[in-house]
Design a protein around this motif. Structure first.
Motif, short mmCIF file in Angstrom:
data_model
loop_
_atom_site.label_atom_id
_atom_site.label_comp_id
_atom_site.label_asym_id
_atom_site.label_seq_id
_atom_site.Cartn_x
_atom_site.Cartn_y
_atom_site.Cartn_z
N THR A 8 54.52 35.50 -37.71
CA THR A 8 53.72 36.72 -37.66
C THR A 8 54.52 37.74 -36.87
OG1 THR A 8 52.57 35.98 -35.65
CG2 THR A 8 51.51 35.51 -37.76
N GLY A 9 54.78 38.89 -37.45
CA GLY A 9 55.56 39.92 -36.77
C GLY A 9 55.64 41.15 -37.65
N ASP A 10 56.06 42.24 -37.07
CA ASP A 10 56.14 43.51 -37.80
C ASP A 10 57.48 43.59 -38.52
OD1 ASP A 10 55.94 46.05 -38.75
OD2 ASP A 10 56.02 47.04 -36.80
N PHE A 11 57.51 43.17 -39.77
CA PHE A 11 58.75 43.16 -40.54
C PHE A 11 59.03 44.49 -41.24
CE2 PHE A 11 57.64 38.67 -40.20
CZ PHE A 11 58.85 38.12 -39.83
N ARG A 40 52.26 47.24 -37.29
CA ARG A 40 51.26 46.19 -37.49
C ARG A 40 51.97 44.90 -37.85
NH1 ARG A 40 49.61 50.48 -40.91
NH2 ARG A 40 47.96 51.77 -39.96
N ALA A 41 51.42 43.80 -37.38
CA ALA A 41 52.01 42.50 -37.70
C ALA A 41 51.79 42.16 -39.17
CB ALA A 41 51.41 41.41 -36.81
N ASP A 42 52.75 41.48 -39.74
CA ASP A 42 52.65 40.94 -41.09
C ASP A 42 52.56 39.42 -41.00
OD1 ASP A 42 53.20 43.62 -42.05
OD2 ASP A 42 55.29 43.23 -41.53
N LEU A 43 52.05 38.81 -42.04
CA LEU A 43 51.88 37.36 -42.08
C LEU A 43 52.82 36.76 -43.11
CD1 LEU A 43 50.35 34.69 -41.45
CD2 LEU A 43 48.69 35.37 -43.21
N VAL A 44 53.62 35.78 -42.68
CA VAL A 44 54.51 35.06 -43.59
C VAL A 44 54.01 33.62 -43.67
CG1 VAL A 44 56.87 34.39 -44.12
CG2 VAL A 44 56.43 36.52 -42.88
N VAL A 45 53.68 33.18 -44.88
CA VAL A 45 53.23 31.80 -45.09
C VAL A 45 54.15 31.13 -46.10
CG1 VAL A 45 50.83 32.37 -44.58
CG2 VAL A 45 51.61 32.41 -46.95
N THR A 72 44.72 49.90 -49.04
CA THR A 72 45.75 50.56 -49.84
C THR A 72 46.96 49.68 -49.91
OG1 THR A 72 46.58 51.69 -47.90
CG2 THR A 72 44.96 52.86 -49.23
N SER A 73 47.63 49.66 -51.05
CA SER A 73 48.87 48.91 -51.17
C SER A 73 50.03 49.84 -50.89
CB SER A 73 48.97 48.26 -52.55
OG SER A 73 48.69 49.20 -53.54
N HIS A 74 51.22 49.26 -50.76
CA HIS A 74 52.37 50.03 -50.32
C HIS A 74 53.48 50.02 -51.36
CE1 HIS A 74 50.83 50.66 -46.35
NE2 HIS A 74 50.53 49.38 -46.27
N ASP A 75 54.16 51.11 -51.49
CA ASP A 75 55.29 51.26 -52.41
C ASP A 75 56.51 51.61 -51.59
OD1 ASP A 75 55.90 53.42 -55.26
OD2 ASP A 75 57.07 51.87 -54.32
N GLY A 76 57.58 50.85 -51.73
CA GLY A 76 58.75 51.05 -50.89
C GLY A 76 59.54 52.30 -51.21
N TYR A 82 52.52 38.84 -46.42
CA TYR A 82 51.35 39.71 -46.53
C TYR A 82 51.45 40.80 -45.48
CZ TYR A 82 49.36 35.99 -49.40
OH TYR A 82 49.14 35.05 -50.38
N PRO A 83 51.54 42.08 -45.88
CA PRO A 83 51.72 43.15 -44.90
C PRO A 83 50.43 43.47 -44.17
CG PRO A 83 51.58 44.07 -47.11
CD PRO A 83 51.57 42.58 -47.28
N GLY A 84 50.54 43.77 -42.87
CA GLY A 84 49.40 44.26 -42.12
C GLY A 84 49.03 45.65 -42.60
N ALA A 85 47.80 46.07 -42.35
CA ALA A 85 47.33 47.38 -42.78
C ALA A 85 46.23 47.84 -41.82
CB ALA A 85 46.80 47.34 -44.21
N GLU A 86 45.84 49.11 -41.96
CA GLU A 86 44.84 49.68 -41.04
C GLU A 86 43.55 48.89 -41.02
OE1 GLU A 86 42.65 53.98 -40.18
OE2 GLU A 86 44.19 53.79 -41.72
N LYS A 87 43.19 48.31 -42.16
CA LYS A 87 41.98 47.50 -42.23
C LYS A 87 42.30 46.01 -42.29
CE LYS A 87 39.03 51.05 -44.25
NZ LYS A 87 38.09 51.39 -45.36
N GLY A 88 43.45 45.65 -41.81
CA GLY A 88 43.82 44.25 -41.76
C GLY A 88 44.62 43.85 -42.98
N LEU A 89 44.64 42.56 -43.28
CA LEU A 89 45.38 42.05 -44.44
C LEU A 89 44.56 42.31 -45.70
CD1 LEU A 89 46.72 38.67 -43.07
CD2 LEU A 89 48.03 40.73 -43.53
N VAL A 90 44.79 43.48 -46.32
CA VAL A 90 43.95 43.87 -47.44
C VAL A 90 44.74 43.97 -48.75
CG1 VAL A 90 42.30 45.10 -46.01
CG2 VAL A 90 44.28 46.32 -46.90
N ALA A 91 45.98 43.52 -48.77
CA ALA A 91 46.78 43.58 -50.00
C ALA A 91 46.26 42.58 -51.01
CB ALA A 91 48.24 43.32 -49.69
N ALA A 92 46.17 43.01 -52.29
CA ALA A 92 45.73 42.11 -53.34
C ALA A 92 46.75 41.01 -53.58
CB ALA A 92 45.48 42.89 -54.63
N GLU A 93 48.02 41.34 -53.39
CA GLU A 93 49.10 40.38 -53.58
C GLU A 93 50.06 40.50 -52.41
OE1 GLU A 93 50.95 41.29 -57.25
OE2 GLU A 93 49.40 40.33 -58.47
N PRO A 94 50.85 39.45 -52.16
CA PRO A 94 51.86 39.58 -51.11
C PRO A 94 52.88 40.65 -51.47
CG PRO A 94 52.14 37.54 -52.35
CD PRO A 94 50.84 38.12 -52.78
#
Length: 437
Positions: A386-389, A394-399, A29-33, A413-425
């Motif tokens: 890598t940290g929970d921003f 959950r940790a997020d990934l910054v590249v 699932t993606s996230h909406d702020g 890239y935000p962390g999620a229940e099933k890992g890094l599953v966002a289609a876009e950063p």
């Protein structure tokens, strides 16, 4: 002493080798702020927000929280330049908020504005090295390295300086880190700082390279003049290169760290903290280019080690005992560990020519379910953090992807229940924003 703390993070996912852009097929699932963790809208470089004031906080225990508002902030070294071969612009800080990193709330730290001079001369080098709350006031501090003038005679000056956090962020002038003469040995530059509570008194300490297989152990808390509470004679170590982040590998309430024999390929060992600081050598680790600690699997509540080489990655499970061994048939020139799904097991990030994520599971790390990150821009990609921003546990990934010295893209890239599953950063921006006047 305090409860066990991992300076590292962890996860599990079922997708087979795919690019990050295709991960929505796995059901993420993606996230909406708009209202908490929902869908994030990417901030494109062309639509970069105007400069915003740094949010003011009251202090927190959140890692990398320079303004103490409870939200993690991001540090960027090696900012892009207005033109090739121009001088280094300094250090970029992007402050966090309720929805994660906010590129508009940014701050440029430069030697001209923030560095402490030596003999009236400001440094040209200004690089972020370590982050922790050295004075215990609830605001994370930043340790930077500089290039003070040195005539080559005797022990060189201490090149490390401290920028203290505050409700306004890293707003003041840096002070020089004071390392007493009794805590130094030889004529090496005292550098490679690692933060941690190595003596278990709940204050952050620093370990710094000395020379000849010895380290300087500086006990916190530190004064606003950069002076440690105490510092004794240099301590013996199994190598010359301390490496962070620190972590309590044996769950005894004292932070431990990895010490390497060299900056390049070499052996290393875990050095265990205690009431006298990091004075005991623990598990020896094989030769490699990089080392990462994390809870990758096999046993619960233990820390494991991944050691990368150009050909494969060696694994040592539970470094507090006789470690079980394993390998990954993937090179590991640069390694990181983080928990992207919040399940208590670490993912291993291996970056070099490609950025791959191996998922932690009770059976240990394996290539099954490995994910290859495809960044939103072409160029050389490196893990920034890598940290929970976004505060979801959950940790997020910054590249960051570079194209020469004048163009880059930072992607979160935000962390999620099933890992890094966002289609876009969730956020993209360029460090060129720090060059705007």
């Amino acid at each position: 002493m305090r409860a066990r703390r991992y300076g590292i993070c962890t996860t599990a996912l079922t997708c087979t080798l795919v690019t990050l852009g295709a991960l929505t097929a796995c059901g993420g699932t993606s996230h909406d702020g708009a209202s908490g963790p929902a869908r994030h809208t990417p901030v494109q470089v062309a639509d970069a927000p105007a400069l915003l004031p740094v949010p003011q906080g009251k202090g927190s225990k959140t890692p990398d929280d320079f303004n103490g508002d409870g939200h993690r902030d991001l540090v960027l070294n090696d900012l892009v330049k207005a033109q090739a071969h121009a001088d280094d612009a300094g250090i970029g800080i992007v402050y966090g908020g309720e929805r994660g990193l906010a590129p508009g709330a940014r701050q440029l730290l430069s030697p001209e504005r923030q560095a402490a001079p030596t003999d009236g001369q400001l440094p040209a080098v200004f690089d972020a090295e370590a982050t922790c709350d050295l004075d215990g006031d609830g605001f994370t501090d930043l340790v930077v390295s500089t290039d003070p003038p040195y005539d080559g005679q005797g022990a060189p000056p201490v090149p490390l300086q401290i920028l203290f956090g505050s409700p306004k962020g890293l707003a003041g002038k840096a002070v020089k880190l004071a390392i007493p003469a009794r805590a130094r040995v030889g004529n090496d530059w005292p550098d490679q700082p690692v933060c941690g509570d190595f003596d278990g008194d709940e204050a952050q300490d620093l370990v710094v390279h000395a020379s000849g297989g010895r380290l300087s152990f500086l006990r916190g808390p530190f004064s606003r003049k950069g002076t440690p509470r105490a510092a004794g004679a240099p301590i013996e170590a199994p190598g010359n290169a301390p490496k962070g982040p620190a972590a309590d590998v044996n769950d005894d309430g004292y932070d431990d760290l990895v010490v390497r024999t060299a900056q390049g390929t070499g052996t290393s060992a875990v050095v265990l903290g205690g009431p006298a600081g990091p004075t005991r050598t623990g598990a020896a680790l094989p030769a490699g280019i990089d080392v990462a600690l994390g809870s990758f699997g096999k046993r619960e509540a233990t820390l494991d080690a991944a050691i990368g080489t150009m050909g494969e990655t060696s694994l040592r499970y539970d470094v507090t005992t006789t470690p079980a061994r394993g390998t990954l048939p993937s090179p590991g020139s640069t390694l990181d560990a983080a928990d992207f799904d919040g399940d208590g097991l670490s993912e291993l990030l291996s970056s070099g020519s490609r950025l791959r994520i191996f998922h932690g599971r009770t059976a240990g790390l394996a290539t099954t379910g490995m994910v290859t990150v495809e960044p939103p821009a072409r160029g050389t990609t490196r893990v920034v953090s890598t940290g929970d921003f976004d505060g979801d546990g959950r940790a997020d990934l910054v590249v960051r992807t570079y194209t020469g010295e004048t163009k880059d893209t930072v992607a979160v890239y935000p962390g999620a229940e099933k890992g890094l599953v966002a289609a876009e950063p969730s956020v993209t921006f360029s460090s060129s924003e720090f060059l705007a006047k």
